[in-house]
Design a protein around this motif. Structure first.
Motif, short mmCIF file in Angstrom:
data_model
loop_
_atom_site.label_atom_id
_atom_site.label_comp_id
_atom_site.label_asym_id
_atom_site.label_seq_id
_atom_site.Cartn_x
_atom_site.Cartn_y
_atom_site.Cartn_z
N MET A 163 0.85 -1.19 0.00
CA MET A 163 0.00 0.00 0.00
C MET A 163 0.89 1.24 0.00
O MET A 163 2.09 1.13 0.10
CB MET A 163 -0.90 -0.01 1.23
CG MET A 163 -0.13 -0.32 2.46
SD MET A 163 -0.42 0.44 4.04
CE MET A 163 -1.15 1.93 3.94
N SER A 164 0.26 2.36 -0.10
CA SER A 164 1.02 3.62 -0.01
C SER A 164 0.73 4.28 1.32
O SER A 164 -0.42 4.31 1.78
CB SER A 164 0.62 4.56 -1.15
OG SER A 164 1.26 5.80 -0.96
N ASP A 165 1.74 4.84 1.91
CA ASP A 165 1.57 5.54 3.18
C ASP A 165 0.90 6.90 3.00
O ASP A 165 0.65 7.60 3.97
CB ASP A 165 2.93 5.69 3.87
CG ASP A 165 2.78 5.89 5.36
OD1 ASP A 165 1.85 5.31 5.95
OD2 ASP A 165 3.61 6.62 5.95
N ILE A 166 0.59 7.26 1.77
CA ILE A 166 -0.07 8.54 1.51
C ILE A 166 -1.39 8.63 2.28
O ILE A 166 -1.83 9.71 2.63
CB ILE A 166 -0.28 8.77 -0.01
CG1 ILE A 166 -0.71 10.22 -0.30
CG2 ILE A 166 -1.30 7.81 -0.58
CD1 ILE A 166 0.31 11.25 -0.03
N VAL A 167 -2.00 7.48 2.56
CA VAL A 167 -3.28 7.50 3.27
C VAL A 167 -3.12 8.00 4.71
O VAL A 167 -4.12 8.31 5.36
CB VAL A 167 -3.97 6.12 3.26
CG1 VAL A 167 -4.28 5.69 1.84
CG2 VAL A 167 -3.14 5.07 3.97
N ASN A 168 -1.88 8.09 5.21
CA ASN A 168 -1.63 8.61 6.56
C ASN A 168 -1.05 10.02 6.56
O ASN A 168 -0.75 10.56 7.61
CB ASN A 168 -0.68 7.67 7.31
CG ASN A 168 -1.30 6.32 7.53
OD1 ASN A 168 -2.43 6.22 7.97
ND2 ASN A 168 -0.57 5.27 7.20
N ASP A 169 -0.92 10.59 5.40
CA ASP A 169 -0.36 11.94 5.28
C ASP A 169 -1.30 12.96 5.92
O ASP A 169 -2.52 12.88 5.76
CB ASP A 169 -0.17 12.27 3.79
CG ASP A 169 0.62 13.54 3.58
OD1 ASP A 169 0.05 14.63 3.84
OD2 ASP A 169 1.78 13.46 3.16
N ALA A 170 -0.73 13.91 6.64
CA ALA A 170 -1.53 14.93 7.34
C ALA A 170 -2.38 15.77 6.38
O ALA A 170 -3.38 16.36 6.78
CB ALA A 170 -0.62 15.83 8.16
N ARG A 171 -2.00 15.81 5.10
CA ARG A 171 -2.78 16.58 4.12
C ARG A 171 -4.06 15.86 3.70
O ARG A 171 -4.95 16.46 3.12
CB ARG A 171 -1.94 16.89 2.90
CG ARG A 171 -0.75 17.81 3.21
CD ARG A 171 0.20 17.90 2.05
NE ARG A 171 0.89 16.61 1.94
CZ ARG A 171 1.81 16.32 1.04
NH1 ARG A 171 2.15 17.21 0.15
NH2 ARG A 171 2.38 15.14 1.02
N VAL A 172 -4.14 14.56 4.00
CA VAL A 172 -5.34 13.80 3.70
C VAL A 172 -6.36 14.11 4.79
O VAL A 172 -6.03 14.08 5.99
CB VAL A 172 -5.04 12.28 3.66
CG1 VAL A 172 -6.30 11.46 3.51
CG2 VAL A 172 -4.05 11.98 2.55
N PRO A 173 -7.59 14.44 4.42
CA PRO A 173 -8.60 14.77 5.44
C PRO A 173 -8.73 13.66 6.49
O PRO A 173 -8.66 12.47 6.16
CB PRO A 173 -9.89 14.91 4.63
CG PRO A 173 -9.44 15.27 3.26
CD PRO A 173 -8.13 14.54 3.06
N PRO A 174 -8.92 14.04 7.75
CA PRO A 174 -9.00 13.05 8.84
C PRO A 174 -10.03 11.95 8.59
O PRO A 174 -9.78 10.79 8.92
CB PRO A 174 -9.37 13.89 10.07
CG PRO A 174 -8.85 15.24 9.76
CD PRO A 174 -8.99 15.41 8.26
N VAL A 175 -11.15 12.27 8.00
CA VAL A 175 -12.17 11.25 7.75
C VAL A 175 -11.66 10.17 6.79
O VAL A 175 -11.95 8.98 6.96
CB VAL A 175 -13.49 11.88 7.25
CG1 VAL A 175 -13.32 12.50 5.86
CG2 VAL A 175 -14.62 10.86 7.26
#
Length: 181
Positions: free
Chosen positions: A24-36
Motif C-alpha cells: 500500500m502507499s503511506d499517503i493515506v496517513n499523510d496529514a494533508r489527507v482529510p482526517p475522515v
C-alpha cells in the motif's frame, strides 16, 4: 486491479490459508489527507488484517525489504498495479487497453529478484455480499520470460477492464500514463 473490491479478494485469499502481504502507499496517513479519509483507510486495513494469516499491510515507501524477504520465503504479495510510471527512465512499456503505456516496474522487479511467479487477480461483486475472485494463469518469469509474463498479466487485467469499465476504480489514472510514440 482496483476492479470492484481488491480488499475483499485479499481478505478471502488470507481466509483460504495463504499468508498475504499487501503493498500500500503511506499517503493515506499523510496529514494533508482529510482526517475522515485517514480514519476510513485505517479502519479498512485493520478490518482486513485479521484475515491475512500473518501477512501484513506494508507501505511501499518504507518496507520494500519486507516484500523481498516474504516473497523469498514463499509468501504471497498483492500489488495494485495500475500506477503509471513518472518517467520512461525506470518504466515498463506494456500494451494495456490498446496502447503501449508506461507502468512502474515494481511487480516485475520483485518477481525477478525473488524468483516469484506472477498472476493477475480481479474481484467482482456478483450480488449483495457476494464476490467472485478471478485469477489469470500463474506465469513463471524464469520459464516464459519476465516481460512476457508481466505482459500476459496486464492483458488479463485489460480484458477485465474492457468487460466492465464502469467498475474500474483507477480509471481516472488513465490520462496520467506516458504513452509510447
Amino acid at each position: 486491479l482496483h476492479l470492484d473490491s481488491a480488499p475483499m479478494a485479499i481478505a478471502q485469499m488470507g481466509r483460504a490459508g495463504l499468508p498475504i502481504n499487501f503493498m500500500m502507499s503511506d499517503i493515506v496517513n499523510d496529514a494533508r489527507v482529510p482526517p475522515v479519509l485517514r480514519r476510513y483507510f485505517r479502519r479498512k486495513y485493520e478490518g482486513i488484517r485479521s484475515h491475512l494469516r500473518g501477512g501484513q499491510f506494508w507501505p511501499i515507501e518504507t518496507n520494500m525489504r519486507d516484500f523481498y524477504r516474504t516473497l523469498k520465503q514463499g509468501e504471497g504479495a498483492v500489488i495494485l498495479c495500475e500506477a503509471p510510471a513518472q518517467s520512461q527512465d525506470d518504466s515498463l512499456p506494456i500494451e494495456f487497453l490498446g496502447k503501449i503505456r508506461f507502468f512502474k516496474r515494481g511487480a516485475l522487479r520483485l518477481a525477478e529478484k525473488t524468483g516469484a511467479a506472477l498472476a493477475g487477480m480481479i474481484c467482482l461483486r456478483t450480488g449483495l455480499d457476494r464476490y467472485k475472485i478471478v485469477f489469470s494463469p500463474v506465469y513463471d518469469p524464469a520459464v516464459v520470460g519476465s516481460v512476457n509474463a508481466i505482459q500476459k498479466v496486464y492483458t488479463f487485467l485489460g480484458e477485465a477492464v474492457k468487460s466492465t469499465p464502469e467498475r474500474w476504480w483507477a480509471a481516472d489514472l488513465l490520462p496520467s500514463f506516458i504513452k509510447a510514440g
